[in-house]
Design an enzyme around this catalytic site. Sequence first.
Site, PDB file in Angstrom:
ATOM      1  N   LYS A   1       0.837  -1.203   0.000  1.00 49.48           N
ATOM      2  CA  LYS A   1       0.000   0.000   0.000  1.00 49.48           C
ATOM      3  C   LYS A   1       0.875   1.258   0.000  1.00 49.48           C
ATOM      4  CE  LYS A   1      -3.926  -2.317   2.189  1.00 49.48           C
ATOM      5  NZ  LYS A   1      -4.676  -2.617   3.430  1.00 49.48           N
TER       6      LYS A   1
ATOM      7  N   GLN B   1      -3.865  -1.588   9.598  1.00 56.32           N
ATOM      8  CA  GLN B   1      -4.077  -2.912   9.032  1.00 56.32           C
ATOM      9  C   GLN B   1      -4.659  -3.856  10.088  1.00 56.32           C
ATOM     10  OE1 GLN B   1      -3.602  -3.462   5.769  1.00 56.32           O
ATOM     11  NE2 GLN B   1      -4.280  -5.568   5.891  1.00 56.32           N
TER      12      GLN B   1
ATOM     13  N   ASP C   1     -10.053   3.660   4.777  1.00 51.25           N
ATOM     14  CA  ASP C   1     -10.630   2.315   4.711  1.00 51.25           C
ATOM     15  C   ASP C   1     -12.159   2.355   4.716  1.00 51.25           C
ATOM     16  OD1 ASP C   1      -8.824   0.175   4.473  1.00 51.25           O
ATOM     17  OD2 ASP C   1      -8.236   0.296   6.587  1.00 51.25           O
TER      18      ASP C   1
HETATM   19  N1  GUN Z   1      -7.408  -6.514   6.635  1.00 49.63           N
HETATM   20  C1  GUN Z   1      -8.005  -7.202   5.634  1.00 49.63           C
HETATM   21  N2  GUN Z   1      -8.522  -6.339   4.735  1.00 49.63           N
HETATM   22  C2  GUN Z   1      -8.247  -5.098   5.173  1.00 49.63           C
HETATM   23  C3  GUN Z   1      -8.523  -3.802   4.671  1.00 49.63           C
HETATM   24  O1  GUN Z   1      -9.144  -3.600   3.630  1.00 49.63           O
HETATM   25  N3  GUN Z   1      -8.062  -2.774   5.422  1.00 49.63           N
HETATM   26  C4  GUN Z   1      -7.388  -2.968   6.575  1.00 49.63           C
HETATM   27  N4  GUN Z   1      -6.986  -1.891   7.249  1.00 49.63           N
HETATM   28  N5  GUN Z   1      -7.121  -4.149   7.083  1.00 49.63           N
HETATM   29  C5  GUN Z   1      -7.548  -5.214   6.366  1.00 49.63           C
END
Ligand code: GUN
Length: 299
Positions: free
Chosen positions: A50, A94, A117
Site C-alpha cells: 500500500k 491494518q 478504509d
Molecule cells: N485486513 C483485511 N482487509 C483489510 C482492509 O481492507 N483494510 C485494513 N486496514 N485491514 C484489512
Amino acid sequence: MTARIIDGKAIAKTIETEVAQAIARLGFAPGLVAVRVGNDPASEVYVRSKAKKARELGLRGDELILPDSTSEADLLAHIDRLNRDDAVDGILVQLPLPPQIDPKKVIDSIDPAKDVDGFHPINVGKLHLGRPTLAPCTPAGIIRLIESTGVTIAGCNAVVIGRSDIVGKPMAALLLQANATVTIAHSRTRDLAAAVGGADIVVAAVGRPLLVTREMVKPGAIVIDVGMNRLEAGDAGRIAHDEEKSRLLAKNGTVLVGDVDFCRVREVAGWITPVPGGVGPMTIAMLMRNTVTAAEWRR
Ligand code: GUN
C-alpha cells in the site's frame, strides 16, 4: 460458452492512472500512513504494497510499524498524532490487530475525514444512507469491476455471500445504492444454492475454498471472487484441473484458491474474476482513490 475474464489488474491500472492525474491537478502530494502492529506475514505484505503503490502514484506513502507488544493506549496516541498532522490525509490501520488491542476502539479513534478504509461508524452510516463518503476499498473496487462488464446493475438480482464489516455488509450497501435487489447469504443461510441460483451478480466473500460451484450459478451471471484461501498441497486435489493446479502452486507448496470453483464456474458464468488478479489489485487502487478524495475534501 465460457465466461469472459474480468481483468482486475488492467482495470486497477486505469484507476491508478486517473489517481496520478488527479494528484497532478491537486498540486500537492496527499499523505497516506499505513499502520501495522506486529509481524503478521500477510499484513507485512499488504502494508508494504500500500505504501509503495502510494509513492509510485505521487502520493506520500509511509509505513508506521509498531511492535507486537504495543498497548492499545500507545496505538491510540499514535493515531491521535496522525489525526492532528495536517500533512496526513489518509490513515489506515491494518487488521487484524494483536489481542490486547480492541479494533473497534482503534477504528473509532481515526478522524472520519482521514478514514480511507471507510470503517469508521460515521462513514459506515453515510454509506448506508447513500451519502457521499469514503467507501470501503474492496467493495468499491468490485462495483468498478461489475461496471466494466457493461451490464446495468439497476434491477439485477445480486447475492453477496458473507457478511463481514470489511466486504459483505458494505458490498450489499453499494449494490443496493446501485439499485440491485440484494440478498446477503451467510453461514446460517439454509439454501445457498437457491440464493445463488437466482442471482445475476454473485459476490463470494466468505473465505471458504471453492464454495460456489458450477451447479449453483445461473448461466450468464457475473461472478466476483473475493476469496484468498491457501490450501496445503495435499488438499490441492480438490482443484479439478491439473493445468490450474500448476498455475496456482506457490513456491512454498501451498495453493491459492478463491471461494469460487473457477475452472467449472467459468463454463457457465457470463463474466468471472480470477484469483489472483481479480479483486485484489482493485483494493489497493481504490485505497489510492480514497486518499486523493480525502485530501480534496479535507483541504
Ligand atoms: N485486513 C483485511 N482487509 C483489510 C482492509 O481492507 N483494510 C485494513 N486496514 N485491514 C484489512
